[in-house]
Write a protein that holds these residues in place. Structure first.
Motif, PDB file in Angstrom:
ATOM      1  N   VAL A 140       0.869  -1.175   0.000  1.00  0.00           N
ATOM      2  CA  VAL A 140       0.000   0.000   0.000  1.00  0.00           C
ATOM      3  C   VAL A 140       0.907   1.227   0.000  1.00  0.00           C
ATOM      4  CG1 VAL A 140      -1.604   1.354   1.421  1.00  0.00           C
ATOM      5  CG2 VAL A 140      -1.984  -1.088   1.123  1.00  0.00           C
ATOM      6  N   GLY A 141       0.522   2.238  -0.781  1.00  0.00           N
ATOM      7  CA  GLY A 141       1.375   3.407  -0.941  1.00  0.00           C
ATOM      8  C   GLY A 141       1.649   4.165   0.345  1.00  0.00           C
ATOM      9  N   ARG A 142       0.583   4.405   1.120  1.00  0.00           N
ATOM     10  CA  ARG A 142       0.755   5.199   2.331  1.00  0.00           C
ATOM     11  C   ARG A 142      -0.083   4.629   3.479  1.00  0.00           C
ATOM     12  NH1 ARG A 142      -1.249  10.854   0.779  1.00  0.00           N
ATOM     13  NH2 ARG A 142      -2.365   9.676  -0.806  1.00  0.00           N
ATOM     14  N   ILE A 143       0.500   4.640   4.673  1.00  0.00           N
ATOM     15  CA  ILE A 143      -0.235   4.396   5.914  1.00  0.00           C
ATOM     16  C   ILE A 143      -0.379   5.761   6.571  1.00  0.00           C
ATOM     17  CG2 ILE A 143      -0.361   3.059   8.032  1.00  0.00           C
ATOM     18  CD1 ILE A 143       0.031   1.341   5.496  1.00  0.00           C
ATOM     19  N   ILE A 144      -1.589   6.134   6.965  1.00  0.00           N
ATOM     20  CA  ILE A 144      -1.800   7.496   7.455  1.00  0.00           C
ATOM     21  C   ILE A 144      -2.476   7.481   8.824  1.00  0.00           C
ATOM     22  CG2 ILE A 144      -2.767   9.769   6.965  1.00  0.00           C
ATOM     23  CD1 ILE A 144      -2.889   9.010   4.028  1.00  0.00           C
ATOM     24  N   ALA A 145      -1.835   8.122   9.801  1.00  0.00           N
ATOM     25  CA  ALA A 145      -2.438   8.337  11.117  1.00  0.00           C
ATOM     26  C   ALA A 145      -3.359   9.540  11.027  1.00  0.00           C
ATOM     27  CB  ALA A 145      -1.354   8.568  12.164  1.00  0.00           C
ATOM     28  N   ARG A 146      -4.613   9.358  11.465  1.00  0.00           N
ATOM     29  CA  ARG A 146      -5.611  10.427  11.377  1.00  0.00           C
ATOM     30  C   ARG A 146      -6.209  10.706  12.759  1.00  0.00           C
ATOM     31  NH1 ARG A 146      -6.058  13.511   6.695  1.00  0.00           N
ATOM     32  NH2 ARG A 146      -6.149  12.217   4.820  1.00  0.00           N
ATOM     33  N   PRO A 147      -5.446  11.356  13.648  1.00  0.00           N
ATOM     34  CA  PRO A 147      -5.978  11.642  14.988  1.00  0.00           C
ATOM     35  C   PRO A 147      -7.055  12.719  14.968  1.00  0.00           C
ATOM     36  CG  PRO A 147      -3.816  12.633  14.697  1.00  0.00           C
ATOM     37  CD  PRO A 147      -4.071  11.815  13.475  1.00  0.00           C
ATOM     38  N   PHE A 148      -7.985  12.611  15.934  1.00  0.00           N
ATOM     39  CA  PHE A 148      -9.039  13.625  16.049  1.00  0.00           C
ATOM     40  C   PHE A 148      -9.342  13.881  17.514  1.00  0.00           C
ATOM     41  CE2 PHE A 148     -11.234   9.538  15.744  1.00  0.00           C
ATOM     42  CZ  PHE A 148     -12.302   9.622  16.640  1.00  0.00           C
ATOM     43  N   VAL A 149     -10.089  14.949  17.783  1.00  0.00           N
ATOM     44  CA  VAL A 149     -10.506  15.317  19.137  1.00  0.00           C
ATOM     45  C   VAL A 149     -11.972  15.715  19.097  1.00  0.00           C
ATOM     46  CG1 VAL A 149      -8.205  16.065  19.885  1.00  0.00           C
ATOM     47  CG2 VAL A 149      -9.738  17.708  18.783  1.00  0.00           C
ATOM     48  N   GLY A 150     -12.523  16.029  20.270  1.00  0.00           N
ATOM     49  CA  GLY A 150     -13.915  16.461  20.367  1.00  0.00           C
ATOM     50  C   GLY A 150     -14.739  15.498  21.202  1.00  0.00           C
ATOM     51  N   LYS A 151     -16.023  15.879  21.404  1.00  0.00           N
ATOM     52  CA  LYS A 151     -16.922  15.032  22.177  1.00  0.00           C
ATOM     53  C   LYS A 151     -18.358  15.246  21.716  1.00  0.00           C
ATOM     54  CE  LYS A 151     -17.170  18.445  25.937  1.00  0.00           C
ATOM     55  NZ  LYS A 151     -16.981  18.652  27.391  1.00  0.00           N
ATOM     56  N   ASP A 152     -19.217  14.343  22.166  1.00  0.00           N
ATOM     57  CA  ASP A 152     -20.651  14.424  21.850  1.00  0.00           C
ATOM     58  C   ASP A 152     -20.908  14.520  20.346  1.00  0.00           C
ATOM     59  OD1 ASP A 152     -21.181  14.424  24.600  1.00  0.00           O
ATOM     60  OD2 ASP A 152     -21.003  16.603  24.714  1.00  0.00           O
ATOM     61  N   GLY A 153     -20.138  13.754  19.606  1.00  0.00           N
ATOM     62  CA  GLY A 153     -20.347  13.709  18.153  1.00  0.00           C
ATOM     63  C   GLY A 153     -19.754  14.860  17.384  1.00  0.00           C
ATOM     64  N   GLN A 154     -19.177  15.843  18.074  1.00  0.00           N
ATOM     65  CA  GLN A 154     -18.569  16.999  17.417  1.00  0.00           C
ATOM     66  C   GLN A 154     -17.062  16.780  17.333  1.00  0.00           C
ATOM     67  OE1 GLN A 154     -20.630  19.480  16.145  1.00  0.00           O
ATOM     68  NE2 GLN A 154     -22.166  17.995  16.807  1.00  0.00           N
ATOM     69  N   ARG A 206     -10.597  16.638  13.055  1.00  0.00           N
ATOM     70  CA  ARG A 206      -9.259  16.073  12.906  1.00  0.00           C
ATOM     71  C   ARG A 206      -8.212  17.101  13.345  1.00  0.00           C
ATOM     72  NH1 ARG A 206      -9.313  12.991   7.105  1.00  0.00           N
ATOM     73  NH2 ARG A 206      -9.766  15.085   6.327  1.00  0.00           N
ATOM     74  N   THR A 207      -7.120  16.632  13.902  1.00  0.00           N
ATOM     75  CA  THR A 207      -6.079  17.537  14.383  1.00  0.00           C
ATOM     76  C   THR A 207      -4.931  17.627  13.371  1.00  0.00           C
ATOM     77  OG1 THR A 207      -4.677  15.910  15.516  1.00  0.00           O
ATOM     78  CG2 THR A 207      -6.629  16.698  16.700  1.00  0.00           C
ATOM     79  N   SER A 208      -3.979  18.469  13.681  1.00  0.00           N
ATOM     80  CA  SER A 208      -2.824  18.658  12.799  1.00  0.00           C
ATOM     81  C   SER A 208      -1.751  17.603  13.029  1.00  0.00           C
ATOM     82  CB  SER A 208      -2.226  20.056  13.015  1.00  0.00           C
ATOM     83  OG  SER A 208      -1.788  20.197  14.355  1.00  0.00           O
ATOM     84  N   ASN A 209      -2.041  16.607  13.862  1.00  0.00           N
ATOM     85  CA  ASN A 209      -1.039  15.588  14.193  1.00  0.00           C
ATOM     86  C   ASN A 209      -1.058  14.404  13.235  1.00  0.00           C
ATOM     87  OD1 ASN A 209       0.078  16.882  16.513  1.00  0.00           O
ATOM     88  ND2 ASN A 209      -1.785  16.350  17.620  1.00  0.00           N
ATOM     89  N   ARG A 210      -1.650  14.600  12.065  1.00  0.00           N
ATOM     90  CA  ARG A 210      -1.578  13.583  11.019  1.00  0.00           C
ATOM     91  C   ARG A 210      -0.120  13.223  10.772  1.00  0.00           C
ATOM     92  NH1 ARG A 210      -3.552  13.900   4.665  1.00  0.00           N
ATOM     93  NH2 ARG A 210      -1.876  12.614   3.825  1.00  0.00           N
TER      94      ARG A 210
END
Length: 390
Positions: free
Chosen positions: A188-202, A205-209
């Motif tokens: 596979v060409g790329r493995i990508i970390a996609r971290p996110f934050v928030g709560k209650d469905g809101q 994604r953060t800049s820590n990709r």
């Protein structure tokens, strides 16, 4: 003598189906031509003046009598139609075997091995938009601690996780495990970390990709430029696509307009070499979502700002506009499309109104850039520098 090239990839802005489009399910795809036809009033005066509508086979785009640049289009020689394949070919890497994509999700053997190695079950495992899948599965992820695995039309294995549920270092380690797994027949060409934050469905994604990519399979245009003590300034996801190989400076961007801003900032530094920019919104926000009007508006926005780029150009600068594949938002498919890519070349030392023709490979672009910068090379491709230089 050319001292700097500004190469801008308008991500997914294809210009008509390739002869083998049938093999990819892409008959009738023409990203630029079909958008122009659909909206009826698409005006791209700066690109049109460079010769966009004069490209052989261009449909529904305004032609001009005296283009200010040279123009043409390139066929894709590599097998595939994804981002890495297109960009690598531009830089001189031809893929005879396609990078794997998983439109039905990853098979059980991959998922089972991954779950065993990370010590957690996963959820998701399908093609999805990154923002939509955290909206859909974010709450389940928080309750279960299961990372969200998903993919796209590209050759990617993406892992989304809430930063308070799975710490960044653990998420990155999961990506390293996937990177070690997905090679060989499973590449596979790329493995990508996609971290996110928030709560209650809101959730946001953060800049820590973080991307865990592959090294290109042979020496690229970027390597040659860097080895000749010139700068290779990467804007957007260029650094990730080439796994940092051959790059001297890099900056990531928030969107197309930020990409133009960062390109202008590099131009103002007046370093000799290559500025290599990818503007991804066309593909990510509009092509894959079949948003015709959004795609058209994005084209207008970038076209308007081209005057800022050309106004900063010096006599020994050359600007090249191109793409990496198609992603026609007017078709039923939301996948990439197998298309020619446009080729516009502009600068004081570039001939006006020259039809570069239909090139046999995207790699002719990289080969030409090296010739323009007077760099000896054995890169794959056929240079068209003699056709366009005054």
């Amino acid at each position: 003598m050319v001292k700097r090239v500004v190469l801008i990839v308008l991500d997914s802005v294809g210009i008509g189906e390739l002869p083998d489009a049938l093999n990819y399910g892409d008959v009738g795809s023409d990203t630029l031509g079909n958008i122009t036809k659909a909206v009826g009033d698409l005006s791209l005066p700066n690109m049109e003046n460079m010769g966009l509508g004069n490209i052989t086979g261009a449909k529904n785009i305004k032609t001009v009598e005296s283009p200010i640049g040279s123009f043409g289009k390139c066929a894709e020689l590599s097998i595939g139609k994804d981002t890495v394949t297109g960009h690598w070919e531009i830089a001189g890497v031809i893929l005879r075997e396609p990078l794997n994509t998983y439109p039905e999700g990853f098979p059980n053997d991959i998922i089972n091995e991954f779950e065993t190695k990370i010590g957690r079950k996963i959820i998701g495992n399908k093609v999805a938009s990154g923002t939509e899948i955290i909206k859909e599965l974010g709450e389940e992820h928080i309750k279960t601690g299961c990372p969200i695995v998903y993919t796209s039309a590209d050759s990617v294995f993406q892992i989304a996780a809430h930063e308070e549920i799975i710490p960044l270092e653990e998420l990155y380690n999961m990506c390293k495990i996937a990177r070690e797994m997905l090679v060989g027949e499973k590449t596979v060409g790329r493995i990508i970390a996609r971290p996110f934050v928030g709560k209650d469905g809101q959730f946001v994604r953060t800049s820590n990709r973080k991307d865990f990519a592959l090294d290109p399979f042979n020496k690229t245009m970027l390597d040659f430029v860097k080895e000749n003590n010139l700068s290779v300034m990467a804007v957007g996801k260029i650094e990730d696509i080439y796994n940092k190989k051959g790059i001297t400076d890099a900056v990531h961007i928030k969107n197309n307009m930020d990409g133009v801003d960062k390109t202008l900032e590099y131009m103002k530094k007046e370093k000799e070499g290559l500025i290599f920019t990818n503007l991804v919104d066309f593909d990510m926000l509009y092509g894959h979502r079949n948003d015709v009007q959004g795609y058209a508006n994005a084209l207008r926005e970038v076209d308007r700002r081209l005057s800022e780029i050309t106004s900063l150009m010096k006599k020994d600068d050359v600007l090249i506009l191109t793409a990496d594949h198609g992603c026609d938002p007017t078709t039923e498919s939301t996948d990439h499309s197998r298309e020619y890519i446009p080729l516009l070349v502009y600068g004081e030392d570039i001939k006006k109104g020259v039809n570069i023709g239909i090139r046999n490979s995207f790699s002719d672009i990289g080969k030409t850039i090296l010739d323009l910068l007077n760099i000896e090379n054995d890169l794959y491709g056929e240079s068209f520098s003699e056709k366009i230089l005054l």
